[in-house]
Design a protein around this motif. Structure first.
Motif, PDB file in Angstrom:
ATOM      1  N   GLY A  87       0.789  -1.288  -0.143  1.00 31.85           N
ATOM      2  CA  GLY A  87      -0.009  -0.158  -0.021  1.00 31.85           C
ATOM      3  C   GLY A  87       0.965   1.253   0.112  1.00 31.85           C
ATOM      4  O   GLY A  87       2.064   1.068   0.268  1.00 31.85           O
ATOM      5  N   TRP A  88      -0.105   2.228  -0.155  1.00 30.05           N
ATOM      6  CA  TRP A  88       1.005   3.792   0.014  1.00 30.05           C
ATOM      7  C   TRP A  88      -0.068   4.714   0.235  1.00 30.05           C
ATOM      8  O   TRP A  88      -1.242   4.572   0.499  1.00 30.05           O
ATOM      9  N   LEU A  89       0.523   5.933   0.531  1.00 31.79           N
ATOM     10  CA  LEU A  89      -0.308   7.037   1.135  1.00 31.79           C
ATOM     11  C   LEU A  89      -0.219   8.139   0.307  1.00 31.79           C
ATOM     12  O   LEU A  89       0.804   8.753  -0.115  1.00 31.79           O
ATOM     13  N   GLN A 105      -4.907   5.305  -5.549  1.00 31.73           N
ATOM     14  CA  GLN A 105      -4.686   5.259  -4.319  1.00 31.73           C
ATOM     15  C   GLN A 105      -5.666   3.905  -3.974  1.00 31.73           C
ATOM     16  O   GLN A 105      -5.408   3.133  -3.377  1.00 31.73           O
ATOM     17  N   ASN A 109      -4.746   0.232  -2.505  1.00 31.56           N
ATOM     18  CA  ASN A 109      -5.154  -0.159  -1.217  1.00 31.56           C
ATOM     19  C   ASN A 109      -6.249  -0.948  -0.960  1.00 31.56           C
ATOM     20  O   ASN A 109      -6.726  -1.315   0.112  1.00 31.56           O
ATOM     21  N   GLY A 147      -4.467  13.077   4.791  1.00 33.64           N
ATOM     22  CA  GLY A 147      -4.328  11.815   4.173  1.00 33.64           C
ATOM     23  C   GLY A 147      -5.650  11.365   4.075  1.00 33.64           C
ATOM     24  O   GLY A 147      -6.032  10.070   4.141  1.00 33.64           O
ATOM     25  N   TYR A 150      -6.317   8.154   1.768  1.00 32.25           N
ATOM     26  CA  TYR A 150      -5.729   7.204   2.275  1.00 32.25           C
ATOM     27  C   TYR A 150      -6.453   6.467   3.535  1.00 32.25           C
ATOM     28  O   TYR A 150      -6.828   5.276   3.336  1.00 32.25           O
ATOM     29  N   ASN A 151      -6.978   7.546   4.301  1.00 31.19           N
ATOM     30  CA  ASN A 151      -7.916   6.929   5.268  1.00 31.19           C
ATOM     31  C   ASN A 151      -9.117   6.334   4.803  1.00 31.19           C
ATOM     32  O   ASN A 151      -9.617   5.323   5.407  1.00 31.19           O
ATOM     33  N   SER A 153      -9.390   4.691   2.039  1.00 28.25           N
ATOM     34  CA  SER A 153      -9.345   3.544   1.457  1.00 28.25           C
ATOM     35  C   SER A 153      -9.034   2.293   2.429  1.00 28.25           C
ATOM     36  O   SER A 153      -9.423   1.193   2.242  1.00 28.25           O
ATOM     37  N   LYS A 154      -8.628   2.864   3.651  1.00 27.78           N
ATOM     38  CA  LYS A 154      -8.179   1.639   4.527  1.00 27.78           C
ATOM     39  C   LYS A 154      -9.550   1.594   5.330  1.00 27.78           C
ATOM     40  O   LYS A 154      -9.938   0.409   5.874  1.00 27.78           O
ATOM     41  N   THR A 193       4.754   7.653   0.228  1.00 29.39           N
ATOM     42  CA  THR A 193       3.886   8.721   0.730  1.00 29.39           C
ATOM     43  C   THR A 193       4.157   9.527  -0.586  1.00 29.39           C
ATOM     44  O   THR A 193       5.275   9.958  -0.599  1.00 29.39           O
TER      45      THR A 193
END
Length: 292
Positions: A87-89, A105, A109, A147, A150-151, A153-154, A193
């Motif tokens: 994964g990546w941010l 993204q 992810n 982020g 990213y948040n 996607s998680k 990142t």
């Protein structure tokens, strides 16, 4: 347990960070390890230590992922534990993110994890056993500015994992997401990142938090080897207890998630009177067991 009987663990994203720690410590424990990375040269040392190593770009097409799964299964004849770690941010404000960046993204992810897991699912279902571990982040709870994509996607990954845990239980397949706190890996540095391409000056506070995150790279308090061993402890635990569907990992993660959940319960109580009273006249909500 002989090496021929030890569980087989497949881990994506082993070139650096948490994936590498998982691979190294799984080898130390005597597990049979399949390690992957986009560049094989980045994990040749894991091969020297006994791992089977494969090139894998997790964003490959489902057809390419299926071919990879066949090769990976043939390495030892089985896969017992699948760890989706790569994964990546994407940094910056949500408005700053281009559609192309957002797609990239989520491709890595979230969608890649669906494709990879589905590629191994026929094998796991046929064997009526298996464990899926999806590496997530405390960011899905903290939702700090800087982020947001990213948040998101998680958070989606955790919802997906919880659904898998329920629907795969008849096949004796377990699923768990891991909410990583701040571990001393390369996650906060390039290329893991990336800042937004279209920065907007108005988001001064967002940029401050994002830069603070980047500047903290290499100063995190979490030890990735200790964290990796905690995950292996949980997965390898000989017990009838179900795996935690969302496993908080790291002193910071446990403390922060407790605070956030407490705050959400307080908010639910505060606004409960506005949320109830919506049933059609004469009907009543009855709890459904399977919905719990």
């Amino acid at each position: 347990m002989s090496s021929e009987e030890s569980p087989v663990i497949l881990i994506t994203g082993c070139s650096t960070g948490f994936g590498r720690s998982l691979a190294q410590n799984a080898l130390i424990r005597g597990l049979r390890v399949i390690a992957t990375a986009r560049r094989l040269s980045a994990i040749t040392d894991l091969g020297d230590k006994g791992a089977q190593i494969f090139t894998l770009d997790v964003t490959d097409t489902p057809q390419e992922i299926k071919l990879f799964a066949e090769k990976a299964i043939n390495a030892f004849g089985q896969v017992d534990i699948l760890v989706n770690n790569a994964g990546w941010l994407l940094g910056g404000a949500i408005e700053e993110s281009t559609p192309e960046e957002v797609k990239s993204q989520f491709d890595t992810n979230l969608f890649s994890i669906i494709n990879i897991t589905n590629a191994f699912m026929p094998h796991l279902r046929a064997r009526k056993t298996g464990t899926i571990v999806n590496v997530s982040s405390v960011g899905s709870y903290s939702t700090l500015t800087g982020g947001g994509m990213y948040n998101a996607s998680k958070a989606a990954l955790e919802c997906l994992t919880e659904t898998w845990a329920f629907e795969l239980s008849p096949f004796n397949i377990r699923a768990m997401s891991v909410n990583l706190g701040a571990f001393r890996t390369s996650v906060a540095s390039a290329p893991n990142t990336k800042p937004p391409m279209n920065a907007i000056d108005d988001y001064e506070l967002t940029h401050y938090y994002y830069n603070l995150f980047r500047e903290g790279s290499g100063k995190e308090t979490g030890d990735p080897d200790k964290g990796a061993n905690k995950v292996l402890d949980v997965v390898m635990l000989k017990t009838d207890k179900a795996l935690p569907v969302r496993f908080a990992l790291g002193d910071d993660a446990v403390a922060l998630i407790k605070r956030r959940l407490k705050r959400r319960l307080e908010e639910l109580d505060e606004w409960e009177s506005f949320g109830v009273g919506t049933n059609i006249d004469g009907t009543k909500y009855e709890e459904v067991a399977w919905f719990e």
